[in-house]
Scaffold this motif. Structure first.
Motif: not given
Lengths: 80, 80
Positions: A78, A48-51, A1-3, A80, A54-55
């Motif tokens: 996020i 991490e795959t859950s937004a 996941m990109k943040v 995605g 991840a946040r």
């Protein structure tokens, strides 16, 4: 996941780097510059795959390392 | 008019600051970090009132001062 984390100085905190940019732009002939503030971004790739998770993790990272919350605000996007 | 310029390193350009952040996050116990890249933002306030004219002016600023186009990309957001 990109943040993407965006860290900016709080209003009222002196920003010499921004002032230098403003001065340099005026020196180059850009007369219409009324203000410049510099901040930074940190692009993270997380396993991490859950937004939501991840946040939460990145908020923790910001509080502990990425931002100095005395003088800086942070914003988390996020991607995605 | 408020304009945000985002300057990021091009893909493939070594980013020691990003590597340092990645290492520090791992050192703090954030095991899921797969990559970190640092960039900068410059928030400008311009006297210009036309969005198109502001974008043209800021593109000129980026080419002349704000970004090193050999190794950096820039992105301009008109915030209004």
């Amino acid at each position: 996941m990109k943040v993407r984390v965006t860290v900016t100085l709080k209003a009222g905190v002196l920003d010499p780097q921004g002032k230098a940019i403003e001065g340099a732009l005026k020196g180059l002939g850009f007369a219409g510059v009324e203000g410049a503030r510099q901040g930074k971004i940190i692009d993270l790739i997380l396993a991490e795959t859950s937004a939501d998770a991840a946040r939460a993790t990145v908020t923790d990272m910001c509080e502990k390392l990425l931002a100095n919350t005395v003088i800086e605000n942070y914003h988390i996007d996020i991607l995605g």
